[in-house]
Write a protein that holds these residues in place. Structure first.
Motif, short mmCIF file in Angstrom:
data_model
loop_
_atom_site.label_atom_id
_atom_site.label_comp_id
_atom_site.label_asym_id
_atom_site.label_seq_id
_atom_site.Cartn_x
_atom_site.Cartn_y
_atom_site.Cartn_z
N LEU A 43 4.69 44.96 46.47
CA LEU A 43 5.79 45.91 46.43
C LEU A 43 5.43 47.18 45.66
O LEU A 43 5.87 48.28 46.02
N LEU A 44 4.60 47.04 44.64
CA LEU A 44 4.28 48.18 43.77
C LEU A 44 3.05 48.97 44.20
O LEU A 44 2.95 50.16 43.89
N HIS A 68 3.00 52.55 45.59
CA HIS A 68 3.45 53.60 44.69
C HIS A 68 2.50 53.82 43.51
O HIS A 68 2.75 54.70 42.69
N ILE A 103 7.46 52.85 37.77
CA ILE A 103 7.35 52.42 39.16
C ILE A 103 8.23 51.20 39.42
O ILE A 103 8.94 51.13 40.43
N THR A 143 11.98 52.11 39.61
CA THR A 143 12.43 52.78 40.83
C THR A 143 12.28 51.93 42.08
O THR A 143 12.94 52.21 43.09
N THR A 144 11.42 50.92 42.06
CA THR A 144 11.18 50.11 43.27
C THR A 144 11.66 48.67 43.14
O THR A 144 12.33 48.15 44.03
N THR A 178 15.75 46.43 44.13
CA THR A 178 15.58 45.30 45.05
C THR A 178 16.07 43.99 44.46
O THR A 178 16.64 43.16 45.18
#
Length: 517
Positions: free
Chosen positions: A234-235, A238, A290, A293-294, A298
Protein backbone atom coordinates in the motif's frame (compact mmCIF):
# COMPACT_ATOMS: atom_id res chain seq x y z
CA UNK A 1 61.17 -38.95 4.52
CA UNK A 2 61.74 -40.28 0.98
CA UNK A 3 63.77 -37.75 -1.00
CA UNK A 4 63.60 -37.61 -4.80
CA UNK A 5 66.10 -35.84 -7.05
CA UNK A 6 64.61 -32.68 -8.55
CA UNK A 7 66.45 -32.97 -11.87
CA UNK A 8 64.06 -33.59 -14.77
CA UNK A 9 64.33 -37.20 -15.96
CA UNK A 10 66.25 -38.36 -12.89
CA UNK A 11 64.37 -40.95 -10.83
CA UNK A 12 66.99 -41.40 -8.14
CA UNK A 13 65.59 -41.32 -4.62
CA UNK A 14 66.70 -42.10 -1.11
CA UNK A 15 65.33 -45.56 -0.43
CA UNK A 16 66.57 -48.62 1.45
CA UNK A 17 69.47 -50.22 -0.39
CA UNK A 18 70.83 -47.13 -2.13
CA UNK A 19 74.19 -45.51 -1.40
CA UNK A 20 73.48 -42.23 -3.12
CA UNK A 21 73.80 -38.96 -1.28
CA UNK A 22 71.21 -36.22 -1.54
CA UNK A 23 72.05 -32.57 -0.99
CA UNK A 24 69.99 -29.54 -0.12
CA UNK A 25 70.29 -26.42 -2.23
CA UNK A 26 72.90 -24.06 -0.75
CA UNK A 27 71.77 -21.18 1.45
CA UNK A 28 74.31 -18.85 -0.10
CA UNK A 29 72.21 -16.83 -2.60
CA UNK A 30 74.83 -16.70 -5.36
CA UNK A 31 75.68 -20.41 -5.20
CA UNK A 32 71.99 -21.30 -4.92
CA UNK A 33 71.22 -19.40 -8.13
CA UNK A 34 74.00 -21.25 -9.92
CA UNK A 35 72.51 -24.60 -8.82
CA UNK A 36 69.04 -23.51 -10.01
CA UNK A 37 70.50 -22.47 -13.38
CA UNK A 38 72.29 -25.82 -13.66
CA UNK A 39 69.06 -27.76 -13.00
CA UNK A 40 67.49 -25.75 -15.84
CA UNK A 41 63.77 -26.10 -14.96
CA UNK A 42 61.80 -23.15 -16.32
CA UNK A 43 59.83 -21.24 -13.69
CA UNK A 44 60.83 -23.64 -10.93
CA UNK A 45 62.19 -22.65 -7.51
CA UNK A 46 63.46 -25.07 -4.83
CA UNK A 47 61.88 -25.36 -1.40
CA UNK A 48 63.09 -26.82 1.91
CA UNK A 49 62.38 -30.35 0.70
CA UNK A 50 64.17 -30.10 -2.66
CA UNK A 51 67.21 -32.41 -3.03
CA UNK A 52 69.90 -33.06 -5.65
CA UNK A 53 71.46 -36.51 -5.87
CA UNK A 54 75.22 -37.18 -6.02
CA UNK A 55 75.13 -38.56 -9.61
CA UNK A 56 75.10 -34.99 -10.94
CA UNK A 57 78.57 -34.28 -9.57
CA UNK A 58 81.73 -35.37 -11.38
CA UNK A 59 83.27 -36.81 -8.24
CA UNK A 60 79.97 -38.18 -6.95
CA UNK A 61 79.77 -35.63 -4.17
CA UNK A 62 79.44 -31.88 -3.75
CA UNK A 63 82.54 -29.81 -2.96
CA UNK A 64 82.36 -26.48 -1.18
CA UNK A 65 85.59 -25.13 -2.69
CA UNK A 66 84.62 -22.55 -5.33
CA UNK A 67 87.63 -23.61 -7.41
CA UNK A 68 86.36 -27.20 -7.65
CA UNK A 69 84.27 -28.30 -10.67
CA UNK A 70 81.84 -29.93 -8.21
CA UNK A 71 81.13 -26.62 -6.51
CA UNK A 72 78.12 -26.59 -8.87
CA UNK A 73 76.46 -29.77 -10.29
CA UNK A 74 77.34 -30.30 -13.95
CA UNK A 75 76.36 -33.88 -14.90
CA UNK A 76 72.91 -33.69 -16.54
CA UNK A 77 73.32 -35.38 -19.92
CA UNK A 78 71.96 -38.84 -19.23
CA UNK A 79 71.39 -39.24 -15.54
CA UNK A 80 71.65 -42.99 -15.60
CA UNK A 81 70.26 -44.98 -12.76
CA UNK A 82 72.77 -46.15 -10.23
CA UNK A 83 73.58 -49.83 -10.27
CA UNK A 84 72.40 -49.96 -6.67
CA UNK A 85 68.99 -48.65 -7.70
CA UNK A 86 66.34 -51.18 -8.60
CA UNK A 87 63.97 -51.03 -11.57
CA UNK A 88 61.47 -48.18 -11.61
CA UNK A 89 58.47 -50.51 -11.57
CA UNK A 90 59.65 -51.83 -8.24
CA UNK A 91 59.11 -48.41 -6.66
CA UNK A 92 55.56 -47.78 -7.84
CA UNK A 93 54.21 -48.37 -4.28
CA UNK A 94 56.70 -45.78 -3.05
CA UNK A 95 55.44 -43.32 -5.71
CA UNK A 96 51.87 -43.69 -4.44
CA UNK A 97 53.02 -43.39 -0.83
CA UNK A 98 55.04 -40.28 -1.62
CA UNK A 99 52.09 -38.67 -3.43
CA UNK A 100 49.83 -39.30 -0.44
CA UNK A 101 52.41 -37.94 1.99
CA UNK A 102 53.01 -34.85 -0.12
CA UNK A 103 49.24 -34.22 -0.39
CA UNK A 104 48.84 -34.55 3.37
CA UNK A 105 51.78 -32.22 3.97
CA UNK A 106 50.30 -29.61 1.65
CA UNK A 107 46.95 -29.73 3.43
CA UNK A 108 48.60 -29.50 6.84
CA UNK A 109 50.66 -26.57 5.62
CA UNK A 110 47.46 -24.74 4.68
CA UNK A 111 46.25 -25.24 8.25
CA UNK A 112 49.32 -23.48 9.59
CA UNK A 113 51.04 -26.52 11.01
CA UNK A 114 54.16 -25.93 8.89
CA UNK A 115 55.21 -29.56 8.87
CA UNK A 116 58.09 -28.90 6.50
CA UNK A 117 59.54 -26.21 8.80
CA UNK A 118 59.39 -28.63 11.72
CA UNK A 119 61.27 -31.26 9.69
CA UNK A 120 63.93 -28.71 8.82
CA UNK A 121 64.37 -27.80 12.48
CA UNK A 122 64.69 -31.49 13.36
CA UNK A 123 67.32 -31.96 10.70
CA UNK A 124 69.28 -29.04 12.12
CA UNK A 125 69.25 -30.65 15.54
CA UNK A 126 70.50 -33.94 14.06
CA UNK A 127 73.39 -32.25 12.23
CA UNK A 128 72.15 -32.65 8.67
CA UNK A 129 75.05 -32.37 6.17
CA UNK A 130 73.38 -29.65 4.12
CA UNK A 131 72.76 -27.42 7.16
CA UNK A 132 76.28 -28.04 8.44
CA UNK A 133 77.76 -27.22 5.08
CA UNK A 134 75.82 -23.97 4.78
CA UNK A 135 77.41 -22.64 7.97
CA UNK A 136 80.96 -23.13 6.62
CA UNK A 137 82.37 -20.34 4.52
CA UNK A 138 86.03 -21.39 4.43
CA UNK A 139 87.64 -21.97 1.05
CA UNK A 140 90.23 -24.39 2.42
CA UNK A 141 90.11 -27.73 0.60
CA UNK A 142 91.06 -29.66 3.71
CA UNK A 143 88.14 -28.21 5.63
CA UNK A 144 85.90 -29.02 2.71
CA UNK A 145 87.10 -32.61 2.69
CA UNK A 146 86.33 -32.90 6.37
CA UNK A 147 82.90 -31.47 5.75
CA UNK A 148 82.33 -33.95 2.94
CA UNK A 149 83.31 -36.82 5.19
CA UNK A 150 80.90 -35.54 7.78
CA UNK A 151 78.28 -35.28 5.08
CA UNK A 152 78.72 -38.96 4.17
CA UNK A 153 78.51 -40.03 7.79
CA UNK A 154 75.48 -37.88 8.40
CA UNK A 155 73.92 -39.13 5.18
CA UNK A 156 74.33 -42.69 6.39
CA UNK A 157 72.83 -41.76 9.76
CA UNK A 158 69.99 -39.97 8.01
CA UNK A 159 69.49 -43.04 5.81
CA UNK A 160 69.25 -45.26 8.89
CA UNK A 161 66.75 -42.90 10.47
CA UNK A 162 64.74 -42.89 7.23
CA UNK A 163 64.63 -46.68 7.15
CA UNK A 164 63.43 -46.82 10.74
CA UNK A 165 60.87 -44.11 10.07
CA UNK A 166 59.59 -45.98 7.00
CA UNK A 167 59.12 -49.07 9.11
CA UNK A 168 57.25 -47.20 11.85
CA UNK A 169 55.11 -45.04 9.57
CA UNK A 170 52.92 -47.20 7.31
CA UNK A 171 50.58 -45.89 4.68
CA UNK A 172 47.73 -45.53 7.11
CA UNK A 173 49.47 -42.49 8.71
CA UNK A 174 48.90 -40.39 5.61
CA UNK A 175 45.33 -41.65 5.38
CA UNK A 176 44.78 -40.72 9.02
CA UNK A 177 46.08 -37.22 8.36
CA UNK A 178 43.66 -36.83 5.46
CA UNK A 179 40.77 -38.06 7.59
CA UNK A 180 41.69 -35.64 10.38
CA UNK A 181 41.82 -32.80 7.90
CA UNK A 182 38.41 -33.72 6.48
CA UNK A 183 36.97 -33.87 9.99
CA UNK A 184 38.39 -30.45 10.80
CA UNK A 185 37.06 -29.07 7.54
CA UNK A 186 33.58 -30.46 8.22
CA UNK A 187 33.63 -28.97 11.73
CA UNK A 188 34.58 -25.57 10.31
CA UNK A 189 31.81 -25.79 7.71
CA UNK A 190 29.27 -26.64 10.41
CA UNK A 191 30.47 -23.77 12.59
CA UNK A 192 30.30 -21.42 9.61
CA UNK A 193 26.70 -22.48 8.89
CA UNK A 194 25.67 -21.96 12.52
CA UNK A 195 27.27 -18.50 12.58
CA UNK A 196 25.48 -17.54 9.37
CA UNK A 197 22.13 -18.69 10.77
CA UNK A 198 22.76 -16.81 14.01
CA UNK A 199 23.71 -13.66 12.11
CA UNK A 200 20.63 -14.00 9.92
CA UNK A 201 18.38 -14.17 12.98
CA UNK A 202 19.94 -11.04 14.46
CA UNK A 203 19.90 -9.07 11.21
CA UNK A 204 17.08 -6.72 10.23
CA UNK A 205 16.69 -7.98 6.67
CA UNK A 206 13.59 -8.93 4.72
CA UNK A 207 14.62 -12.59 4.58
CA UNK A 208 14.96 -12.81 8.38
CA UNK A 209 11.38 -11.55 8.87
CA UNK A 210 9.68 -13.59 6.15
CA UNK A 211 9.39 -16.87 8.06
CA UNK A 212 9.50 -15.56 11.62
CA UNK A 213 6.08 -14.23 12.77
CA UNK A 214 7.32 -13.76 16.33
CA UNK A 215 10.03 -11.43 15.09
CA UNK A 216 7.52 -9.51 12.97
CA UNK A 217 5.18 -9.13 15.94
CA UNK A 218 7.94 -8.03 18.31
CA UNK A 219 9.41 -5.34 16.06
CA UNK A 220 6.28 -4.09 14.23
CA UNK A 221 3.23 -5.03 16.33
CA UNK A 222 1.64 -6.67 13.27
CA UNK A 223 0.54 -10.31 13.61
CA UNK A 224 2.57 -11.81 10.73
CA UNK A 225 4.64 -11.04 7.67
CA UNK A 226 1.63 -11.20 5.33
CA UNK A 227 0.04 -8.18 7.05
CA UNK A 228 3.39 -6.37 7.02
CA UNK A 229 3.75 -7.09 3.30
CA UNK A 230 0.21 -5.84 2.66
CA UNK A 231 1.02 -2.53 4.35
CA UNK A 232 4.22 -2.42 2.31
CA UNK A 233 2.30 -2.86 -0.96
CA UNK A 234 0.00 0.00 0.00
CA UNK A 235 2.83 2.42 0.82
CA UNK A 236 5.46 1.57 -1.82
CA UNK A 237 3.84 3.58 -4.66
CA UNK A 238 4.07 6.70 -2.49
CA UNK A 239 7.65 6.15 -1.28
CA UNK A 240 10.49 7.84 -3.08
CA UNK A 241 12.75 5.56 -5.07
CA UNK A 242 16.17 7.11 -4.41
CA UNK A 243 18.95 4.92 -5.78
CA UNK A 244 21.48 6.55 -3.45
CA UNK A 245 19.32 5.95 -0.36
CA UNK A 246 21.13 3.95 2.30
CA UNK A 247 17.88 2.37 3.48
CA UNK A 248 15.67 0.21 1.29
CA UNK A 249 11.91 0.73 1.28
CA UNK A 250 11.54 -2.31 3.50
CA UNK A 251 14.03 -0.89 5.98
CA UNK A 252 12.36 2.54 5.95
CA UNK A 253 9.00 1.04 6.93
CA UNK A 254 10.60 -1.31 9.46
CA UNK A 255 12.53 1.54 11.08
CA UNK A 256 9.36 3.62 11.45
CA UNK A 257 7.35 0.75 12.92
CA UNK A 258 10.16 0.00 15.38
CA UNK A 259 10.03 3.65 16.41
CA UNK A 260 6.30 3.39 17.14
CA UNK A 261 6.36 -0.12 18.54
CA UNK A 262 9.36 0.01 20.90
CA UNK A 263 9.67 3.80 21.31
CA UNK A 264 13.37 3.56 20.45
CA UNK A 265 15.37 6.75 20.28
CA UNK A 266 16.68 7.98 16.96
CA UNK A 267 20.28 7.40 18.02
CA UNK A 268 19.52 3.76 18.83
CA UNK A 269 17.89 3.23 15.44
CA UNK A 270 20.83 4.94 13.75
CA UNK A 271 23.18 2.38 15.31
CA UNK A 272 20.94 -0.55 14.39
CA UNK A 273 20.57 0.43 10.73
CA UNK A 274 24.03 1.95 10.27
CA UNK A 275 22.87 5.45 9.27
CA UNK A 276 23.02 8.96 10.69
CA UNK A 277 20.52 10.30 13.21
CA UNK A 278 19.32 12.89 10.71
CA UNK A 279 18.50 10.08 8.27
CA UNK A 280 16.41 8.33 10.93
CA UNK A 281 14.55 11.56 11.74
CA UNK A 282 13.73 12.29 8.11
CA UNK A 283 12.69 8.71 7.46
CA UNK A 284 10.30 8.55 10.43
CA UNK A 285 8.57 11.83 9.56
CA UNK A 286 8.30 10.94 5.88
CA UNK A 287 6.86 7.44 6.42
CA UNK A 288 4.46 8.72 9.11
CA UNK A 289 3.14 11.31 6.64
CA UNK A 290 2.71 8.64 3.95
CA UNK A 291 0.84 6.30 6.31
CA UNK A 292 -1.32 9.18 7.55
CA UNK A 293 -2.47 10.02 4.02
CA UNK A 294 -2.81 6.46 2.66
CA UNK A 295 -3.24 3.93 5.47
CA UNK A 296 -5.39 5.90 7.94
CA UNK A 297 -8.26 6.65 5.49
CA UNK A 298 -8.27 2.96 4.56
CA UNK A 299 -8.19 1.45 8.05
CA UNK A 300 -9.83 4.08 10.29
CA UNK A 301 -13.31 4.97 9.00
CA UNK A 302 -16.89 5.19 10.22
CA UNK A 303 -18.82 2.20 8.83
CA UNK A 304 -22.41 2.30 7.69
CA UNK A 305 -25.25 1.42 10.04
CA UNK A 306 -25.82 -1.85 8.18
CA UNK A 307 -22.20 -2.90 8.65
CA UNK A 308 -22.32 -1.96 12.33
CA UNK A 309 -25.40 -4.04 13.09
CA UNK A 310 -24.38 -6.98 10.92
CA UNK A 311 -21.78 -8.46 13.31
CA UNK A 312 -22.63 -7.05 16.72
CA UNK A 313 -21.03 -8.94 19.63
CA UNK A 314 -23.49 -10.94 21.71
CA UNK A 315 -23.14 -8.67 24.77
CA UNK A 316 -24.00 -5.56 22.78
CA UNK A 317 -26.74 -7.19 20.72
CA UNK A 318 -28.70 -8.09 23.87
CA UNK A 319 -28.47 -4.74 25.65
CA UNK A 320 -27.89 -2.11 22.95
CA UNK A 321 -28.80 -3.35 19.45
CA UNK A 322 -28.72 0.23 18.10
CA UNK A 323 -25.24 1.00 19.46
CA UNK A 324 -23.25 2.97 16.92
CA UNK A 325 -20.10 3.87 18.86
CA UNK A 326 -18.47 3.57 22.28
CA UNK A 327 -16.51 6.68 23.20
CA UNK A 328 -13.86 7.46 25.76
CA UNK A 329 -10.91 9.80 26.33
CA UNK A 330 -7.28 9.05 26.99
CA UNK A 331 -4.33 11.31 27.76
CA UNK A 332 -0.62 11.25 26.87
CA UNK A 333 1.99 13.16 28.86
CA UNK A 334 4.45 15.53 27.20
CA UNK A 335 8.19 15.42 27.65
CA UNK A 336 8.24 19.22 27.81
CA UNK A 337 5.35 21.54 28.61
CA UNK A 338 4.15 23.52 25.59
CA UNK A 339 2.05 26.62 25.14
CA UNK A 340 -1.36 26.51 23.47
CA UNK A 341 -3.93 28.98 22.30
CA UNK A 342 -7.58 28.06 22.61
CA UNK A 343 -9.81 29.84 20.11
CA UNK A 344 -13.46 30.68 20.78
CA UNK A 345 -14.74 27.54 19.01
CA UNK A 346 -12.65 25.28 21.21
CA UNK A 347 -10.08 24.20 18.61
CA UNK A 348 -6.51 24.19 19.84
CA UNK A 349 -3.16 24.76 18.24
CA UNK A 350 -0.13 23.14 19.89
CA UNK A 351 3.29 24.65 19.21
CA UNK A 352 6.66 24.83 20.84
CA UNK A 353 6.63 28.59 20.93
CA UNK A 354 4.34 30.75 23.02
CA UNK A 355 1.66 31.96 20.62
CA UNK A 356 0.53 35.54 20.43
CA UNK A 357 -2.73 35.17 22.33
CA UNK A 358 -4.58 36.97 25.07
CA UNK A 359 -4.71 33.87 27.24
CA UNK A 360 -1.87 31.46 26.40
CA UNK A 361 -1.67 28.41 28.65
CA UNK A 362 1.06 25.87 29.33
CA UNK A 363 0.01 22.20 29.27
CA UNK A 364 1.88 19.02 30.11
CA UNK A 365 -0.42 16.43 28.50
CA UNK A 366 -2.63 15.90 25.47
CA UNK A 367 -6.19 14.55 25.50
CA UNK A 368 -7.80 12.52 22.71
CA UNK A 369 -11.35 11.32 22.08
CA UNK A 370 -11.52 7.84 20.63
CA UNK A 371 -14.55 6.16 19.15
CA UNK A 372 -14.64 2.36 19.00
CA UNK A 373 -17.16 0.19 17.17
CA UNK A 374 -18.89 -2.56 19.19
CA UNK A 375 -16.75 -5.02 17.20
CA UNK A 376 -13.58 -3.50 18.73
CA UNK A 377 -12.41 -1.50 15.69
CA UNK A 378 -11.28 2.10 16.07
CA UNK A 379 -13.71 4.26 14.09
CA UNK A 380 -12.66 7.74 15.10
CA UNK A 381 -9.70 9.52 16.71
CA UNK A 382 -9.68 13.23 17.46
CA UNK A 383 -6.77 15.62 17.30
CA UNK A 384 -4.84 16.23 20.48
CA UNK A 385 -6.09 18.93 22.85
CA UNK A 386 -4.74 20.24 26.15
CA UNK A 387 -5.44 17.92 29.04
CA UNK A 388 -7.38 20.58 30.94
CA UNK A 389 -10.04 20.91 28.21
CA UNK A 390 -13.45 19.57 29.29
CA UNK A 391 -14.90 16.46 27.67
CA UNK A 392 -17.87 18.42 26.37
CA UNK A 393 -15.68 21.03 24.70
CA UNK A 394 -13.46 18.37 23.20
CA UNK A 395 -16.38 16.32 21.82
CA UNK A 396 -18.03 19.44 20.44
CA UNK A 397 -14.90 20.53 18.54
CA UNK A 398 -13.45 17.20 17.34
CA UNK A 399 -16.09 16.41 14.67
CA UNK A 400 -17.49 13.23 16.26
CA UNK A 401 -21.07 14.55 16.39
CA UNK A 402 -21.13 15.08 12.63
CA UNK A 403 -20.92 11.34 12.06
CA UNK A 404 -23.99 10.40 14.16
CA UNK A 405 -27.29 9.49 12.52
CA UNK A 406 -30.80 9.78 13.97
CA UNK A 407 -31.51 6.80 16.21
CA UNK A 408 -27.89 5.97 16.95
CA UNK A 409 -26.93 5.03 20.50
CA UNK A 410 -23.68 6.37 21.93
CA UNK A 411 -22.26 4.48 24.89
CA UNK A 412 -19.94 5.99 27.50
CA UNK A 413 -18.76 4.67 30.86
CA UNK A 414 -18.72 7.98 32.73
CA UNK A 415 -20.82 11.09 32.51
CA UNK A 416 -19.49 12.96 29.49
CA UNK A 417 -22.11 15.69 29.92
CA UNK A 418 -22.78 15.62 26.20
CA UNK A 419 -26.37 14.42 26.32
CA UNK A 420 -27.68 17.66 24.84
CA UNK A 421 -25.09 17.60 22.06
CA UNK A 422 -25.93 14.03 21.15
CA UNK A 423 -29.65 14.77 21.41
CA UNK A 424 -29.29 17.64 18.97
CA UNK A 425 -28.20 15.02 16.42
CA UNK A 426 -31.40 13.02 17.31
CA UNK A 427 -29.19 10.32 18.81
CA UNK A 428 -29.10 8.97 22.36
CA UNK A 429 -26.33 8.89 24.96
CA UNK A 430 -26.26 6.00 27.43
CA UNK A 431 -23.94 5.85 30.43
CA UNK A 432 -22.82 2.34 31.42
CA UNK A 433 -21.23 3.09 34.82
CA UNK A 434 -22.83 1.67 37.98
CA UNK A 435 -22.76 5.13 39.64
CA UNK A 436 -25.07 6.56 37.01
CA UNK A 437 -27.43 3.60 37.41
CA UNK A 438 -27.46 4.05 41.19
CA UNK A 439 -28.96 7.54 40.83
CA UNK A 440 -32.11 6.17 39.09
CA UNK A 441 -35.27 5.05 40.84
CA UNK A 442 -35.90 1.65 42.44
CA UNK A 443 -37.59 0.07 39.44
CA UNK A 444 -34.76 1.05 37.16
CA UNK A 445 -32.27 -0.30 39.70
CA UNK A 446 -33.97 -3.70 39.72
CA UNK A 447 -33.90 -3.84 35.94
CA UNK A 448 -30.30 -2.68 35.87
CA UNK A 449 -29.23 -5.50 38.17
CA UNK A 450 -29.96 -7.91 35.35
CA UNK A 451 -27.89 -6.13 32.74
CA UNK A 452 -25.17 -4.41 34.76
CA UNK A 453 -22.62 -7.16 34.00
CA UNK A 454 -23.41 -6.96 30.30
CA UNK A 455 -23.08 -3.16 30.31
CA UNK A 456 -19.75 -3.36 32.10
CA UNK A 457 -18.55 -5.87 29.51
CA UNK A 458 -19.72 -3.49 26.78
CA UNK A 459 -17.56 -0.68 28.10
CA UNK A 460 -14.61 -3.01 28.58
CA UNK A 461 -14.47 -3.24 24.81
CA UNK A 462 -13.21 0.29 24.40
CA UNK A 463 -10.91 -0.09 27.41
CA UNK A 464 -9.35 -3.17 25.85
CA UNK A 465 -8.86 -1.40 22.55
CA UNK A 466 -7.13 1.62 24.10
CA UNK A 467 -4.89 -0.59 26.22
CA UNK A 468 -4.07 -2.80 23.27
CA UNK A 469 -3.14 0.15 21.06
CA UNK A 470 -0.83 1.52 23.74
CA UNK A 471 0.63 -1.92 24.40
CA UNK A 472 1.29 -2.55 20.74
CA UNK A 473 2.82 0.87 20.15
CA UNK A 474 4.68 2.07 23.22
CA UNK A 475 5.19 5.54 21.79
CA UNK A 476 1.57 6.33 22.73
CA UNK A 477 2.31 5.84 26.42
CA UNK A 478 4.47 8.96 26.40
CA UNK A 479 6.13 11.14 27.22
CA UNK A 480 5.87 12.79 23.81
CA UNK A 481 9.11 14.31 22.55
CA UNK A 482 8.99 18.02 21.73
CA UNK A 483 9.77 17.71 17.97
CA UNK A 484 6.58 15.67 17.51
CA UNK A 485 4.35 18.42 18.94
CA UNK A 486 5.19 20.90 16.17
CA UNK A 487 2.32 21.56 13.73
CA UNK A 488 2.96 20.51 10.14
CA UNK A 489 2.10 23.54 8.02
CA UNK A 490 1.06 21.47 5.03
CA UNK A 491 -1.64 19.55 6.95
CA UNK A 492 -2.13 21.74 10.06
CA UNK A 493 -1.72 18.57 12.18
CA UNK A 494 1.07 17.75 14.63
CA UNK A 495 3.26 14.77 13.93
CA UNK A 496 2.13 13.07 17.14
CA UNK A 497 -1.53 13.42 16.13
CA UNK A 498 -0.61 11.59 12.95
CA UNK A 499 1.22 8.95 14.98
CA UNK A 500 -1.87 8.32 17.17
CA UNK A 501 -4.08 7.79 14.12
CA UNK A 502 -1.46 5.63 12.38
CA UNK A 503 -1.16 3.45 15.50
CA UNK A 504 -4.96 3.01 15.59
CA UNK A 505 -4.95 2.12 11.88
CA UNK A 506 -2.25 -0.50 12.39
CA UNK A 507 -4.16 -1.87 15.39
CA UNK A 508 -7.25 -2.34 13.20
CA UNK A 509 -5.19 -4.62 10.95
CA UNK A 510 -4.63 -6.99 13.87
CA UNK A 511 -7.03 -9.43 15.50
CA UNK A 512 -9.84 -7.61 17.28
CA UNK A 513 -9.76 -7.35 21.05
CA UNK A 514 -13.51 -8.11 21.16
CA UNK A 515 -14.84 -11.59 20.33
CA UNK A 516 -17.89 -11.61 18.09
CA UNK A 517 -19.59 -14.29 20.16
Amino acid sequence: MVHTCVVAGCRNRRTPGTALSFYRFPRDPERKQRWIAAVNREGWMPNEGSRLCSTHFISGRQVKNPRSPDYVPSVFTSAALSSNIKEPNHFEPYDKQEAQVEAANALLFLQGQARLNADVSHDHCQGDPESASSSLNSDDEEDDDDDDDDDEVEEEESLTETEERNKEMPLRNSSTQLVNYEASLNALKKENTELRESLEKMSLTEASFRNDPEKVQFYTGLPNYFVFETVMWLLVPHMKGDRNAKLSKFQQLLLTLMRLRLDLRNQDLAYRFGVKVTTVTRTVHRIINIMFTTLVPTAVYWPSRVELRKNLPAAVKCSHPDCAVIIDCFTVSLEKAVSVDVNPLGATSTTEMVTQSLHPASVSELKYVIGVAPQGVVMFVSRGSPGNVSDKTLVQSCGLLCKLLPGDVVLAERDFDIGDLVGACRAELKITSSDQIGRSDQSMREQASLVTAERINVYKHVGRVIQMVKKRYSMLTGPVESPFTVVDRSSDVTTFDKIVQVACALNNLCISAVPLE
